[in-house]
Design an enzyme around this catalytic site. Structure first.
Site, PDB file in Angstrom:
ATOM      1  N   TYR A 103     -19.795-167.113  24.287  1.00  9.79           N
ATOM      2  CA  TYR A 103     -20.556-165.894  24.575  1.00  9.79           C
ATOM      3  C   TYR A 103     -21.669-166.198  25.560  1.00  9.79           C
ATOM      4  CZ  TYR A 103     -18.684-163.429  20.463  1.00  9.79           C
ATOM      5  OH  TYR A 103     -17.875-162.814  19.546  1.00  9.79           O
ATOM      6  N   TYR A 142     -13.457-169.628  18.690  1.00  8.24           N
ATOM      7  CA  TYR A 142     -14.627-170.505  18.832  1.00  8.24           C
ATOM      8  C   TYR A 142     -15.053-171.027  17.459  1.00  8.24           C
ATOM      9  CZ  TYR A 142     -17.184-166.165  17.690  1.00  8.24           C
ATOM     10  OH  TYR A 142     -17.622-165.015  17.104  1.00  8.24           O
ATOM     11  N   ARG A 152     -13.500-169.139  14.351  1.00 10.34           N
ATOM     12  CA  ARG A 152     -13.215-167.704  14.307  1.00 10.34           C
ATOM     13  C   ARG A 152     -11.914-167.403  15.039  1.00 10.34           C
ATOM     14  NH1 ARG A 152     -15.766-163.410  13.578  1.00 10.34           N
ATOM     15  NH2 ARG A 152     -13.899-163.131  12.366  1.00 10.34           N
ATOM     16  N   HIS A 155     -11.248-162.447  18.689  1.00 10.99           N
ATOM     17  CA  HIS A 155     -11.596-161.090  18.254  1.00 10.99           C
ATOM     18  C   HIS A 155     -12.486-160.412  19.295  1.00 10.99           C
ATOM     19  CE1 HIS A 155     -14.870-163.710  16.939  1.00 10.99           C
ATOM     20  NE2 HIS A 155     -15.663-162.678  17.187  1.00 10.99           N
ATOM     21  N   HIS A 157     -15.569-157.497  19.288  1.00 10.68           N
ATOM     22  CA  HIS A 157     -16.466-156.677  18.467  1.00 10.68           C
ATOM     23  C   HIS A 157     -16.494-155.248  19.009  1.00 10.68           C
ATOM     24  CE1 HIS A 157     -18.433-160.124  16.393  1.00 10.68           C
ATOM     25  NE2 HIS A 157     -18.080-160.766  17.493  1.00 10.68           N
TER      26      HIS A 157
HETATM   27 FE   LIG Z   1     -17.680-162.873  17.641  1.00  5.72          FE
END
Ligand SMILES: [Fe+2]
Length: 236
Positions: A103, A142, A152, A155, A157
């Site tokens: 991110y 990640y 994770r 995905h 959000h």
């Molecule tokens: Fe996330």
């Protein structure tokens, strides 16, 4: 306009406390919740107009001078209310990691590259049939520190308000066939498997554009028995 939102319509959502998902232990309420009667301010607004969207808000591959690296995808679907009616003119916001699973955020320091051509945030407004559409890059998995060797699943959000504050939904969209799902406490914290699967997108050849991008469908149900389960906006 809905004038009542039965609390039973929240059954699809995960429990506040799910110890395998460690941050729920710290934030879950320890005392019974206080029920506050609905007032007009919960049942009206917020109202967003098309003018609040930027030209490339719905296309995350065109927000910079160059193209981001990764697998280009189209994500589209319908937003419907608890009775299955389309929710038109509603803002859909999304954010995600880049193809390497990173991110653009100061807290995300895991050793994967940032992409100078990818911010990872998009916005769209639904049309008269409740449809939205994004062009983006498939996010990577990640690591996170919930438990040993925790990763994770890929995905995206999503955040929506729908017609009122009481229909606000923050959730995550997953991809079919991801082997990390069965190991993910956020995914597994949804008690009903059918509800869980409502967070799963489906590959869609009709949405797929030849020589350009794979298509995924993700319909979003705001509240009700068939609601898309919620996930906390502050977590991974
Ligand atoms: Fe996330």
């Amino acid at each position: 306009m809905l004038t009542a939102y039965p609390t039973a319509s929240l059954d699809a959502h995960p429990p506040y406390l799910y110890p395998d998902y460690r941050s729920t232990v710290k934030r879950a309420p320890a005392r019974p919740l206080v029920v506050i009667p609905h007032t007009l301010s919960e049942l009206t607004g917020p109202v967003y107009g098309h003018e609040s969207l930027g030209e490339h808000d719905g296309d995350l591959t065109r927000q910079h001078t160059g193209e981001p690296l990764g697998e280009r995808i189209i994500v589209t679907g319908r937003v419907v209310d608890e009775d299955g009616r389309p929710v038109p003119d509603t803002l859909v916001e999304m954010w995600q990691a880049n193809a390497a699973g990173r991110y653009v955020h100061v807290v995300d320091q895991h050793p994967a590259p940032l992409d100078p051509n990818f911010t990872g945030a998009g916005r769209a407004v639904t049309d008269a049939q409740g449809r939205y559409r994004f062009t983006t890059i498939k996010p990577g998995a990640y690591p996170w520190k919930n438990h040993a060797n925790a990763w994770r699943p890929a995905h995206i959000h999503f955040s929506l308000f729908g017609p009122s504050f009481l229909s606000r939904l923050v959730t995550q969209m997953y991809f079919p066939g991801d082997p990390l799902l069965a190991l993910d406490p956020m995914w597994m914290s949804i008690p009903d498997e059918r509800a869980r699967l409502r967070m799963m997108s489906t590959f869609d050849i009709e949405t797929t554009e030849p020589e350009w991008a794979l298509g995924y469908r993700f319909d979003i149900v705001l509240r009700g028995r068939d609601a898309t389960p919620t996930e906390d906006p502050h977590d991974d």
